[in-house]
Motif scaffolding. Structure first.
Motif, PDB file in Angstrom:
ATOM      1  N   SER A 111       1.010  -1.394  -0.060  1.00  0.00           N
ATOM      2  CA  SER A 111      -0.097  -0.064  -0.029  1.00  0.00           C
ATOM      3  C   SER A 111       0.691   1.413   0.133  1.00  0.00           C
ATOM      4  CB  SER A 111      -0.865  -0.046   1.304  1.00  0.00           C
ATOM      5  OG  SER A 111      -0.217   0.560   2.330  1.00  0.00           O
ATOM      6  N   THR A 112       2.200   1.304   0.008  1.00  0.00           N
ATOM      7  CA  THR A 112       3.221   2.397   0.059  1.00  0.00           C
ATOM      8  C   THR A 112       3.302   2.818   1.460  1.00  0.00           C
ATOM      9  OG1 THR A 112       1.916   4.212  -0.628  1.00  0.00           O
ATOM     10  CG2 THR A 112       2.773   2.700  -2.252  1.00  0.00           C
ATOM     11  N   MET A 113       2.243   2.514   2.601  1.00  0.00           N
ATOM     12  CA  MET A 113       2.395   3.146   3.587  1.00  0.00           C
ATOM     13  C   MET A 113       3.514   2.692   4.726  1.00  0.00           C
ATOM     14  SD  MET A 113      -1.612   3.914   4.701  1.00  0.00           S
ATOM     15  CE  MET A 113      -2.328   2.275   4.428  1.00  0.00           C
ATOM     16  N   ARG A 171      -0.602   7.450  -3.307  1.00  0.00           N
ATOM     17  CA  ARG A 171      -1.941   6.743  -2.649  1.00  0.00           C
ATOM     18  C   ARG A 171      -3.348   7.251  -3.025  1.00  0.00           C
ATOM     19  NH1 ARG A 171       1.646   5.884   1.539  1.00  0.00           N
ATOM     20  NH2 ARG A 171       0.639   7.859   2.798  1.00  0.00           N
ATOM     21  N   ASN A 172      -3.472   8.642  -2.800  1.00  0.00           N
ATOM     22  CA  ASN A 172      -4.671   9.197  -2.790  1.00  0.00           C
ATOM     23  C   ASN A 172      -5.422   9.009  -4.319  1.00  0.00           C
ATOM     24  OD1 ASN A 172      -6.830  10.626  -1.951  1.00  0.00           O
ATOM     25  ND2 ASN A 172      -6.128  12.630  -2.437  1.00  0.00           N
ATOM     26  N   ILE A 199      -4.680   4.503  -5.239  1.00  0.00           N
ATOM     27  CA  ILE A 199      -4.926   3.162  -4.797  1.00  0.00           C
ATOM     28  C   ILE A 199      -6.287   3.512  -3.850  1.00  0.00           C
ATOM     29  CG2 ILE A 199      -4.171   1.516  -2.679  1.00  0.00           C
ATOM     30  CD1 ILE A 199      -1.368   2.370  -3.454  1.00  0.00           C
ATOM     31  N   PHE A 259      -8.697   2.098  -0.563  1.00  0.00           N
ATOM     32  CA  PHE A 259      -8.568   1.359   0.525  1.00  0.00           C
ATOM     33  C   PHE A 259      -9.752   1.051   1.126  1.00  0.00           C
ATOM     34  CE2 PHE A 259      -4.405   3.565   0.427  1.00  0.00           C
ATOM     35  CZ  PHE A 259      -3.508   2.420   0.424  1.00  0.00           C
TER      36      PHE A 259
END
Length: 228
Positions: A56-58, A85-86, A89, A91
């Motif tokens: 998720s790259t977090m 991400r925004n 991706i 979630f």
């Protein structure tokens, strides 16, 4: 890298250091195609949720490389990753993290308002469309706190879809749902993958859910034990 690959994990290694050094991911490599609906399975502690967090790259504290849509994300700054991400991706977590004092509609609009690429009116129209897709248009103006669990989870999915992400990642997205709502969520994911070409990666404990997805990656003790 071939253009039909949505995500590529290359030799991902991850350690936890508390309470002592422990290797949680051991050289994990795989690719996910665009429009594929993938389930990550394995017992508690197998590393599947940790892997999803890296994908998720977090979580940036790992060895190896991560590519999404051909872009190497390993080594990029937190600001770049947050922006990526925004936009790319969506979630869906087991706990929906809706803002209780906002309406369903406002919750769905939030990531798009943040991205700030469309007018408020366009975003609102898209949010209504997403709620409709999930059979929730009649609940749009209700406060999130007044919705049932199944409704809240579907609002969370509508929110995850608002920026047309190329990848949707779910961590136990049906973990709190009854079988009827689980089926609804499954059908939506299948449609998104097969009709719209969005890539779905979900961590799940639900064997039926996993079995009906396109592919299962089964993990144990930080390694992939089988693809099927």
């Amino acid at each position: 890298m071939e253009t039909n690959i949505a995500l590529k994990a290359d030799h991902i290694i991850k350690y936890f250091y508390e309470p002592q050094k422990f290797q949680v991911l051991k050289d994990v490599s795989f690719e996910v195609k665009k429009g594929e609906f993938l389930s990550l399975t394995g017992k508690s502690g197998s590393g599947k949720s940790t892997l999803l967090y890296v994908l998720s790259t977090m979580d940036t504290n790992y060895e190896g490389e991560l590519f999404i849509n051909g872009e190497k994300l390993t080594g990029q700054s937190q600001n770049n990753l947050a922006a990526f991400r925004n936009e790319h991706i969506g979630f869906v977590f087991q706990f929906h993290y809706l803002l209780p004092e906002f309406s369903a509609l406002d919750n769905v609009m939030l990531p798009a308002m943040k991205l700030n690429k469309k007018s408020k009116q366009e975003i609102e129209d898209k949010a209504y469309k997403n709620l409709k897709l999930l059979g929730l248009e009649d609940q749009a103006l209700k406060l999130a706190s007044k919705l049932s669990g199944g409704q809240q989870q579907r609002v969370a999915i509508a929110r995850a879809l608002i920026n047309d992400p190329s990848i949707i990642m779910g961590d136990e997205p049906t973990g709190n749902l009854d079988s009827k709502n689980t089926q609804v969520v499954f059908d939506i994911f299948k449609e998104l993958a097969h009709e719209r070409g969005q890539t779905i990666i979900t961590v799940t404990h639900d064997d039926d859910f996993a079995r009906n997805s396109d592919r299962i990656i089964d993990m144990s003790d930080g390694v992939i034990i089988k693809h099927h």
